[in-house]
Design an enzyme around this catalytic site. Structure first.
Site, PDB file in Angstrom:
ATOM      1  CD  GLU A  42     -21.439  -0.905  -5.328  1.00 18.56           C
ATOM      2  OE1 GLU A  42     -20.619  -0.695  -6.234  1.00 18.56           O
ATOM      3  OE2 GLU A  42     -22.402  -0.156  -5.095  1.00 18.56           O
ATOM      4  N   GLY A  74     -22.267   4.104 -13.432  1.00 20.14           N
ATOM      5  CA  GLY A  74     -22.068   5.509 -13.776  1.00 20.14           C
ATOM      6  C   GLY A  74     -20.964   5.750 -14.783  1.00 20.14           C
ATOM      7  CB  ALA A  75     -17.410   5.091 -14.736  1.00 18.46           C
ATOM      8  NE  ARG A  77     -16.278   4.270  -4.848  1.00 17.87           N
ATOM      9  CZ  ARG A  77     -16.212   4.594  -6.133  1.00 17.87           C
ATOM     10  NH1 ARG A  77     -17.275   5.097  -6.744  1.00 17.87           N
ATOM     11  NH2 ARG A  77     -15.088   4.426  -6.810  1.00 17.87           N
ATOM     12  CG  HIS A 134     -20.836   1.197  -8.864  1.00 18.60           C
ATOM     13  ND1 HIS A 134     -20.177   1.016  -7.670  1.00 18.60           N
ATOM     14  CD2 HIS A 134     -20.251   2.271  -9.443  1.00 18.60           C
ATOM     15  CE1 HIS A 134     -19.239   1.947  -7.538  1.00 18.60           C
ATOM     16  NE2 HIS A 134     -19.273   2.717  -8.609  1.00 18.60           N
ATOM     17  CB  ILE A 156     -18.659  13.743 -11.138  1.00 14.03           C
ATOM     18  CG1 ILE A 156     -17.713  12.652 -11.651  1.00 14.03           C
ATOM     19  CG2 ILE A 156     -20.109  13.333 -11.374  1.00 14.03           C
ATOM     20  CD1 ILE A 156     -17.769  11.356 -10.870  1.00 14.03           C
ATOM     21  CG  ASP A 214     -24.706   3.892 -10.577  1.00 12.18           C
ATOM     22  OD1 ASP A 214     -25.257   2.906 -11.111  1.00 12.18           O
ATOM     23  OD2 ASP A 214     -23.529   4.216 -10.809  1.00 12.18           O
TER      24      ASP A 214
END
Length: 399
Positions: free
Chosen positions: A260, A285-286, A232, A283, A151, A255
């Protein structure tokens, strides 16, 4: 092979697993006790998850051989227990790199232009061009990257397209790799904080990175800098970041958050998300169609390779080193019972086998076995191995 999928998964991936002969049970809502029940009832050999947590209770609930995390990280899986139980854990690294990099740059642009605040005011009937017309601009600012894996590396060409010079730190980053990417390597995260106008974090969560970005790091950042975390939440000390937002005017795009929710929906009220200058996403991102298809394809590959060969691509919980201190190398005729004799002698000698391989010479008449052992090999054990008439030669080497 029986496969239980306990998260949302691409239909193409489901079809590919079934086409490969797998018996697939799809239960994307199975969490916590429901997942334990599902594993108990289905008795799967393979469990595929995304964000669902896999604790010890799940690992012990059925005859699992492999857990696949359909994503890059694997901190939601009790890897230590899986290792004790002899269960492989694998992940799908690098398949979501572009998606996460795209979100990170979206957050950077949003912080600079205060896009979320613009939208909120416009929806509330407030026109405030005089305020939101103030922006620094990104061109020529320095981007600092913490972590330069898949990434982080995907961030570099995007930064260059925006006209951002890049400084970077990673434990594995060499001068040669930095030159290849066109970035400036620095020696520590603190040096990134000192040199960058914008910091973006791309670290896996482990014992070395947990809480790595803390008060000292934010003290080193420039006043009014931008901070983005799409890795993370636990990598960052959220209280220290909150203090930097209040005291130094840091703007943060997050993110990920500590603690969480593990599922797709739920109540979550992190205190840091209420601070002005903090933009939070869920969360995601992916979570692009492109990334999820690539991840599903990789998860299917892992399962099918395991089913056909017994090997596990991308396995994360095999030992990097063993306590083996010597190896016995046995050249022998390729006959039944040779290795059984050797292993029996080793067992009676009180030695533990750590690794073993046996390869056959061309023609199939002879083979060579290499057995790595924990402990010291005695003459008596060597003689017992050599008592088999099919043994041609024995060599003992220290490791």
């Amino acid at each position: 092979m029986r496969v239980l999928i306990a998260d949302t998964f691409e239909q193409a991936g489901l079809d590919a697993l079934r086409a490969a002969g797998c018996e697939v049970q799809y239960e994307p809502g199975a969490k916590d006790a429901a997942l334990v029940d599902a594993v108990t009832a289905a008795a799967p050999e393979v469990l595929i998850v995304r964000s669902t947590k896999v604790p010890e209770s799940v690992l012990r609930a059925g005859p699992l051989k492999l857990v696949v995390r359909a994503g890059a990280g694997y901190n939601t899986i009790d890897v230590a227990t899986a290792s004790r139980l002899g269960i492989y854990v694998a992940n799908c690294p690098g398949k979501n790199s572009i998606a996460v990099a795209e979100l990170a740059f979206g957050l950077i642009a949003a912080l600079d232009r205060r896009i979320a605040d613009n939208v909120a005011d416009l929806r509330a009937g407030v026109w405030n061009k005089s305020e939101y017309g103030k922006a620094r601009g990104l061109f020529g600012r320095t981007l600092g990257l913490i972590g330069l894996g898949g990434i982080g590396s995907a961030m570099v060409p995007r930064a260059q397209a925006f006209g951002l010079p890049v400084v970077a730190w990673s434990r594995s980053l060499t001068d040669e790799r930095a030159a290849e990417l066109g970035v400036t390597r620095v020696d520590s995260p603190l040096e990134v904080a000192r040199q960058a106008d914008i910091v973006s974090v791309h670290l896996a969560l482990n014992d070395k990175t947990r809480g790595l970005i803390g008060a000292e790091f934010f003290a080193a950042m420039r006043d009014g800098g931008y901070f983005v975390n799409t890795s993370r939440g636990e990598v960052v000390d959220e209280e220290a970041l909150a203090a930097a937002v209040r005291d130094k005017g840091i703007r943060a795009g997050l993110d990920v958050f500590a603690g969480e929710p593990g599922g797709g929906k739920g109540e979550f009220r992190p205190a840091i998300a209420d601070l002005p200058g903090v933009y939070g996403t869920h969360h995601i991102g992916a979570s692009t169609d492109q990334a999820q298809q690539a991840i599903a394809t990789e998860a299917v590959r892992i399962v099918t390779v395991f089913a056909s060969t017994g090997e596990v691509p991308n396995v994360v919980n095999l030992a990097r080193s063993s306590p083996a201190r010597c190896a016995v190398i046995i050249r022998h005729l390729d006959r039944p019972g040779v290795l059984a004799t050797a292993l029996d002698a080793i067992s009676r000698g009180g030695l533990n086998v750590q690794e073993m391989e046996n390869v056959v010479f061309a023609g199939g008449e002879a083979a060579v076995a290499r057995i790595n052992l924990e402990g010291s090999l005695t003459d008596e054990v060597v003689q017992a191995i050599g008592a088999n008439s099919s043994v041609l030669d024995i060599q003992v080497v220290a490791l």
